[in-house]
Scaffold this motif. Structure first.
Motif, PDB file in Angstrom:
ATOM      1  N   GLY A 182       0.800  -1.213   0.000  1.00 17.37           N
ATOM      2  CA  GLY A 182       0.000   0.000   0.000  1.00 17.37           C
ATOM      3  C   GLY A 182       0.833   1.264   0.000  1.00 17.37           C
ATOM      4  O   GLY A 182       0.307   2.354   0.262  1.00 17.37           O
TER       5      GLY A 182
ATOM      6  N   ILE B  93       3.956   3.907  -1.820  1.00 22.67           N
ATOM      7  CA  ILE B  93       3.971   4.815  -2.967  1.00 22.67           C
ATOM      8  C   ILE B  93       4.097   4.054  -4.277  1.00 22.67           C
ATOM      9  O   ILE B  93       3.398   4.371  -5.261  1.00 22.67           O
ATOM     10  CB  ILE B  93       5.135   5.820  -2.806  1.00 22.67           C
ATOM     11  CG1 ILE B  93       4.939   6.654  -1.534  1.00 22.67           C
ATOM     12  CG2 ILE B  93       5.235   6.736  -4.019  1.00 22.67           C
ATOM     13  CD1 ILE B  93       6.095   7.573  -1.211  1.00 22.67           C
TER      14      ILE B  93
ATOM     15  N   GLU C 100       3.248   0.925  -5.069  1.00 24.91           N
ATOM     16  CA  GLU C 100       2.030   0.167  -5.402  1.00 24.91           C
ATOM     17  C   GLU C 100       0.921   1.106  -5.860  1.00 24.91           C
ATOM     18  O   GLU C 100       0.238   0.845  -6.862  1.00 24.91           O
ATOM     19  CB  GLU C 100       1.584  -0.629  -4.179  1.00 24.91           C
ATOM     20  CG  GLU C 100       0.346  -1.486  -4.431  1.00 24.91           C
ATOM     21  CD  GLU C 100      -0.040  -2.321  -3.237  1.00 24.91           C
ATOM     22  OE1 GLU C 100      -1.230  -2.672  -3.116  1.00 24.91           O
ATOM     23  OE2 GLU C 100       0.861  -2.611  -2.403  1.00 24.91           O
ATOM     24  N   ASN C 101       0.745   2.205  -5.160  1.00 24.52           N
ATOM     25  CA  ASN C 101      -0.314   3.145  -5.538  1.00 24.52           C
ATOM     26  C   ASN C 101      -0.040   3.802  -6.882  1.00 24.52           C
ATOM     27  O   ASN C 101      -0.966   4.021  -7.680  1.00 24.52           O
ATOM     28  CB  ASN C 101      -0.473   4.213  -4.458  1.00 24.52           C
ATOM     29  CG  ASN C 101      -1.102   3.665  -3.192  1.00 24.52           C
ATOM     30  OD1 ASN C 101      -1.869   2.683  -3.242  1.00 24.52           O
ATOM     31  ND2 ASN C 101      -0.780   4.263  -2.058  1.00 24.52           N
TER      32      ASN C 101
ATOM     33  N   VAL D   7      -0.941   1.179  -9.557  1.00 28.89           N
ATOM     34  CA  VAL D   7      -2.393   1.002  -9.675  1.00 28.89           C
ATOM     35  C   VAL D   7      -3.020   2.206 -10.375  1.00 28.89           C
ATOM     36  O   VAL D   7      -3.897   2.057 -11.245  1.00 28.89           O
ATOM     37  CB  VAL D   7      -3.006   0.789  -8.283  1.00 28.89           C
ATOM     38  CG1 VAL D   7      -4.535   0.828  -8.367  1.00 28.89           C
ATOM     39  CG2 VAL D   7      -2.552  -0.549  -7.701  1.00 28.89           C
ATOM     40  N   ALA D   8      -2.571   3.406 -10.007  1.00 31.18           N
ATOM     41  CA  ALA D   8      -3.122   4.622 -10.629  1.00 31.18           C
ATOM     42  C   ALA D   8      -2.846   4.631 -12.129  1.00 31.18           C
ATOM     43  O   ALA D   8      -3.732   4.969 -12.937  1.00 31.18           O
ATOM     44  CB  ALA D   8      -2.521   5.855  -9.963  1.00 31.18           C
TER      45      ALA D   8
ATOM     46  N   TYR E  45       4.402   7.643 -12.247  1.00 24.55           N
ATOM     47  CA  TYR E  45       4.924   6.275 -12.159  1.00 24.55           C
ATOM     48  C   TYR E  45       6.427   6.242 -12.457  1.00 24.55           C
ATOM     49  O   TYR E  45       7.192   5.562 -11.764  1.00 24.55           O
ATOM     50  CB  TYR E  45       4.166   5.396 -13.155  1.00 24.55           C
ATOM     51  CG  TYR E  45       4.618   3.959 -13.161  1.00 24.55           C
ATOM     52  CD1 TYR E  45       4.212   3.083 -12.157  1.00 24.55           C
ATOM     53  CD2 TYR E  45       5.442   3.470 -14.165  1.00 24.55           C
ATOM     54  CE1 TYR E  45       4.634   1.756 -12.155  1.00 24.55           C
ATOM     55  CE2 TYR E  45       5.862   2.151 -14.176  1.00 24.55           C
ATOM     56  CZ  TYR E  45       5.441   1.300 -13.176  1.00 24.55           C
ATOM     57  OH  TYR E  45       5.858  -0.011 -13.180  1.00 24.55           O
TER      58      TYR E  45
ATOM     59  N   THR F  25       8.370   7.931  -9.608  1.00 21.65           N
ATOM     60  CA  THR F  25       8.317   7.121  -8.391  1.00 21.65           C
ATOM     61  C   THR F  25       9.293   5.953  -8.460  1.00 21.65           C
ATOM     62  O   THR F  25      10.025   5.674  -7.496  1.00 21.65           O
ATOM     63  CB  THR F  25       6.885   6.595  -8.178  1.00 21.65           C
ATOM     64  OG1 THR F  25       5.997   7.705  -8.027  1.00 21.65           O
ATOM     65  CG2 THR F  25       6.819   5.713  -6.943  1.00 21.65           C
TER      66      THR F  25
END
Length: 511
Positions: A441, A443, A445-446, A449-450, A475, A478
């Motif tokens: 959960g 940075i 992974e989010n 997913v985004a 992405y 990150t």
């Protein structure tokens, strides 16, 4: 003061042997037999192994009297603890000759692998290559040998002089005296032994400099190896980002043909693809530079690029700053060298105190005397009177150097704390980033997913292009930030594990 004895042949031989014993002293007679001990064996202990804790030196308050009290004479047995001790080669049944030196042991501290593993080079294999190829280790080892040679030299007796003596040579042979003489200087006060005691500490310092250089080499290998691993990961991420950008271009072109997006959106996706391809080129350049830096430390600049084995995410445990500082003080070869310098300075005090002890010069002449038609002999013994120069300045200087060496130990301990604070701050910050990026959960992974949701929405015409670009850039940034954080974490951890020693190819400091 000079005593000169003139006597007929045969008469001077009756001088009592006790005359020379009393004059020269027991120490000189002992030195005539050879050296007091054989030279210290060079161990060059690796700083990678755990070392015993260091006995702290007392702080000295006051003047010379306090210094002498805190660091008493080494003429008595000492129980001082030094982080690493020099092993002295014990003579066997036959006493070692003055110039005999034990063979220097191997410098290699990394076991040689039987074969390079499949799938890429390991860090262990790289370290073994560096221990054999990095020229700074050979330089440090040569300095150990130089110190050992100095140990031999400073304990040698002065050479005997052989010469011709002629007197009244202008007497047409009637009163001429022609002969030969032998002259020898006898060193008193144990100065030769003390010379070697001082240089024995210099040998230990050179060995600690060698151990320090081994640690620097190992740290540099690991730092550069993980820099290569980070560069490899950046290549993978940049390649993946370029592929995502290509897919976005294909999607935008398909949507433009279906008249669902404008030509402007297609141009924007192409700009993003060009940006991703530029990022990939830069990542490849960074990998090339990282590999060249690694091969320079290995001493193998011609080694072609090849994959390395290693897991950037495999960072175990969390370091405690207090424990790290205690380990630095206990195991650092820098601290060991500083403590050895204190011991060397203490021996130098004893040597300075022994300097006023006068050396004895003895000269014996045997000559043919034409005036008496026979042979006679001369014996001359001389030594200086130490009443004007008692080495007062040298003794004072030696005491001050003991104090300076003790203060250097305190300074180094504070230096450890200062240097560690900066490195540990980098370690703690990088570790926080890695944890926040990689946890469930987090940075990473989010962001993934985004991007997935936005791409699906864009393909369905439900999300605008600006949202897609924003998601792709988030992405990309990150993932790159996560890899950079991993690189910073490993760099700080390796530097801490390496006792803050790096820069093996910098100028080698004198021991």
């Amino acid at each position: 003061m000079t005593w000169t004895v003139f006597c007929r042949a045969g008469i001077w031989q009756t001088l009592p042997a006790g005359f020379f014993v009393c004059l020269l002293g027991c120490q000189t007679l002992h030195s005539l037999k050879g050296t007091a001990e054989p030279p210290p064996a060079s161990l060059a202990p690796s700083s990678l192994a755990a070392a015993p804790e260091i006995a702290r030196l007392p702080r000295i308050e006051g003047g010379e009297e306090a210094i002498v009290s805190a660091f008493p004479s080494r003429n008595r047995p000492s129980d001082d603890a030094i982080v690493r001790q020099v092993a002295w080669q014990q003579p066997g049944e036959a006493e070692a000759a003055p110039g005999d030196l034990p063979v220097l042991e191997s410098t290699e501290v990394i076991p040689r692998p039987q074969a390079l593993p499949a799938g890429g080079l390991t860090i262990l294999a790289l370290e073994e290559m560096a221990m054999r190829g990095n020229p700074s280790l050979a330089e440090a080892r040569a300095r150990v040998e130089a110190a050992r040679g100095k140990w031999v030299q400073v304990g040698l007796l002065p050479n005997t002089e052989l010469g011709y003596s002629g007197q009244q040579l202008g007497s047409n042979g009637q009163a001429e005296q022609n002969g030969v003489y032998l002259a020898q200087e006898f060193v008193r006060g144990g100065k030769l032994r003390l010379n070697r005691e001082v240089v024995a500490q210099e040998i230990q310092k050179a060995e600690q400099a060698w151990a320090t250089q081994q640690q620097r080499v190992q740290t540099d290998v690991r730092l550069n190896a993980y820099a290569v691993l980070v560069a490899q990961r950046r290549n993978e991420i940049a390649d993946r980002l370029a592929e995502i950008a290509r897919q976005s271009v294909e999607t935008a072109e398909a949507l433009q043909q279906a008249q669902e997006v404008s030509q402007l959106d297609v141009v924007r996706t192409r700009v993003e693809l060009q940006t991703a391809e530029l990022l990939l080129k830069n990542a490849r350049n960074r990998y090339t530079a990282a590999w060249k830096q690694l091969t320079a430390v290995l001493g193998s600049p011609g080694l072609p690029p090849q994959p390395l084995q290693g897991n950037l995410e495999e960072v175990n445990g969390e370091l405690d700053p207090e424990q790290v500082l205690a380990r630095l003080i206990a195991q650092s070869p820098e601290m060991a060298a500083a403590l050895i310098e204190v011991q060397r300075a203490r021996w130098a005090v004893d040597r300075a105190i022994a300097e006023p002890s006068p050396n004895v010069d003895v000269q014996a002449i045997v000559q043919q005397d034409n005036g008496i038609g026979g042979t006679d002999a001369n014996l001359q013994v001389s030594l200086p009177i130490p009443w004007l120069n008692r080495n007062q300045g040298g003794i004072r200087q030696a005491h001050a150097e003991v104090d300076a060496a003790a203060r250097a130990v305190d300074r180094l301990e504070l230096s450890f704390q200062e240097r560690l604070a900066s490195v540990f701050q980098r370690y703690a910050s990088a570790r926080n980033q890695v944890v926040d990026y990689s946890r469930k959960g987090g940075i990473l992974e989010n962001a993934g997913v985004a991007l997935q949701y936005v791409r699906q929405g864009y393909q369905a015409g439900e999300v605008g292009y600006l949202d897609l670009i924003t998601a792709q850039r988030t992405y990309s940034q990150t993932n790159l930030a996560y890899v950079e954080a991993l690189g910073d974490l490993w760099a700080a951890k390796i530097e801490i594990d390496g006792l803050l020693l790096k820069g093996s190819l910098d100028t080698l400091a004198s021991p």
